[in-house]
Design a protein around this motif. Structure first.
Motif, short mmCIF file in Angstrom:
data_model
loop_
_atom_site.label_atom_id
_atom_site.label_comp_id
_atom_site.label_asym_id
_atom_site.label_seq_id
_atom_site.Cartn_x
_atom_site.Cartn_y
_atom_site.Cartn_z
N GLY A 1 70.95 -3.54 23.54
CA GLY A 1 71.13 -2.99 24.88
C GLY A 1 70.12 -3.53 25.87
N VAL A 2 68.85 -3.59 25.44
CA VAL A 2 67.81 -4.16 26.31
C VAL A 2 68.10 -5.63 26.59
CG1 VAL A 2 65.36 -4.75 26.42
CG2 VAL A 2 66.06 -2.49 25.64
N LEU A 3 68.52 -6.36 25.57
CA LEU A 3 68.87 -7.77 25.77
C LEU A 3 70.02 -7.93 26.75
CD1 LEU A 3 68.46 -10.75 24.95
CD2 LEU A 3 70.17 -10.35 23.16
N ALA A 4 71.03 -7.05 26.66
CA ALA A 4 72.16 -7.13 27.59
C ALA A 4 71.72 -6.86 29.02
CB ALA A 4 73.24 -6.13 27.16
N VAL A 5 70.84 -5.88 29.22
CA VAL A 5 70.35 -5.59 30.57
C VAL A 5 69.54 -6.77 31.11
CG1 VAL A 5 68.79 -4.11 31.88
CG2 VAL A 5 70.42 -3.09 30.30
N LEU A 6 68.67 -7.34 30.29
CA LEU A 6 67.87 -8.48 30.74
C LEU A 6 68.75 -9.68 31.10
CD1 LEU A 6 64.85 -8.37 28.26
CD2 LEU A 6 64.82 -7.90 30.71
N LEU A 7 69.75 -9.95 30.28
CA LEU A 7 70.65 -11.07 30.57
C LEU A 7 71.45 -10.80 31.84
CD1 LEU A 7 71.94 -12.04 27.02
CD2 LEU A 7 70.34 -13.30 28.48
N GLN A 8 71.88 -9.57 32.05
CA GLN A 8 72.63 -9.25 33.27
C GLN A 8 71.75 -9.44 34.50
OE1 GLN A 8 73.89 -5.20 33.63
NE2 GLN A 8 75.11 -5.59 35.45
N VAL A 9 70.50 -9.00 34.43
CA VAL A 9 69.58 -9.18 35.56
C VAL A 9 69.33 -10.66 35.81
CG1 VAL A 9 67.20 -8.83 36.31
CG2 VAL A 9 68.50 -6.93 35.37
N ALA A 10 69.11 -11.42 34.74
CA ALA A 10 68.83 -12.85 34.91
C ALA A 10 70.01 -13.60 35.51
CB ALA A 10 68.46 -13.46 33.56
N VAL A 11 71.22 -13.17 35.21
CA VAL A 11 72.41 -13.87 35.71
C VAL A 11 72.77 -13.43 37.12
CG1 VAL A 11 74.90 -14.14 35.34
CG2 VAL A 11 73.32 -14.35 33.42
N THR A 12 72.62 -12.14 37.44
CA THR A 12 73.11 -11.63 38.71
C THR A 12 72.12 -11.73 39.87
OG1 THR A 12 72.45 -9.39 38.13
CG2 THR A 12 74.70 -10.03 37.60
N VAL A 13 70.84 -11.86 39.60
CA VAL A 13 69.85 -11.89 40.68
C VAL A 13 69.87 -13.25 41.36
CG1 VAL A 13 67.38 -11.85 41.17
CG2 VAL A 13 68.36 -10.15 39.67
N ASP A 14 69.85 -13.23 42.68
CA ASP A 14 69.75 -14.45 43.48
C ASP A 14 68.26 -14.77 43.64
OD1 ASP A 14 70.18 -16.59 45.16
OD2 ASP A 14 70.35 -15.32 46.94
N TRP A 15 67.77 -15.62 42.77
CA TRP A 15 66.33 -15.88 42.73
C TRP A 15 65.83 -16.56 43.99
CZ3 TRP A 15 63.99 -13.22 39.13
CH2 TRP A 15 64.68 -12.88 37.98
N SER A 16 66.66 -17.34 44.64
CA SER A 16 66.22 -18.02 45.85
C SER A 16 66.22 -17.10 47.07
CB SER A 16 67.11 -19.23 46.13
OG SER A 16 68.44 -18.80 46.34
N GLY A 17 66.86 -15.94 46.98
CA GLY A 17 66.93 -15.03 48.10
C GLY A 17 65.96 -13.86 48.03
N LEU A 18 64.99 -13.91 47.13
CA LEU A 18 64.03 -12.82 47.03
C LEU A 18 63.09 -12.85 48.23
CD1 LEU A 18 63.14 -12.96 43.24
CD2 LEU A 18 64.58 -11.30 44.40
N GLN A 19 62.95 -11.70 48.87
CA GLN A 19 62.19 -11.62 50.12
C GLN A 19 60.71 -11.93 49.89
OE1 GLN A 19 62.40 -7.81 52.02
NE2 GLN A 19 61.03 -8.40 53.68
#
Length: 169
Positions: free
Chosen positions: A95-113
């Motif tokens: 479950g923790v791995l699934a959450v981490l992978l979802q965050v890594a895939v869905t976050v727009d890393w270039s758009g972080l303020q």
């Protein structure tokens, strides 16, 4: 590093797991070097790869051999890798791995303020900075009290380990 960490997690031989853990910590120091954190890499090698692994080896040598044999006999009764009693921890880890992978895939890393603001202000690590000097100044000014508290706690742990290793007479 990942294969050594996996071996540490599934190994039944404690001594081999400790030496593979040394390999994991040493490889982590290599990752710190690639991240231009030379001081953290040297600290990783000296403190963790050196001190913690030596401490684990001493703990292994001071462990009661009869207790290890009882544990080893209990482990042989079930399947080697997955047992029914380890199912909740496996599900939690997945479950923790699934959450981490979802965050890594869905976050727009270039758009972080905060990342854009730091880049616009010129706060970038180019590799030419003296990281050791920055760490030393922060350690002896801003983080002096936590540093001293940790050193006292480590001293207390060392005294306690020496007392326990002395044995009962």
């Amino acid at each position: 590093m990942l294969s050594a960490a996996l071996y540490v997690a599934v190994s039944r031989d404690i001594a081999r797991a400790i030496f593979c853990f040394f390999g994991v910590l040493f490889a982590l120091a290599g990752l710190y070097i690639f991240a231009l954190a030379d001081f953290v890499a040297v600290t990783q090698i000296l403190v963790y790869a050196g001190g913690v692994v030596v401490l684990m080896i001493f703990a292994l040598m001071l462990t009661d051999k009869q207790l290890l044999e009882v544990i080893r006999k209990e482990e042989k009764t079930g399947p080697r890798l997955f047992r029914a009693r380890s199912l909740p921890s496996i599900l939690l880890a997945l479950g923790v791995l699934a959450v981490l992978l979802q965050v890594a895939v869905t976050v727009d890393w270039s758009g972080l303020q905060w990342l854009n603001e730091a880049s616009a202000a010129g706060n970038r690590v180019t590799g030419k900075e003296n990281m050791v000097e920055n760490v030393g100044i922060n350690l002896m000014t801003r983080y002096l009290l936590p540093f001293e508290v940790i050193s006292v706690l480590l001293l207390a742990a060392l005294i306690g380990a020496a007392y326990l290793a002395r044995g009962r007479k």
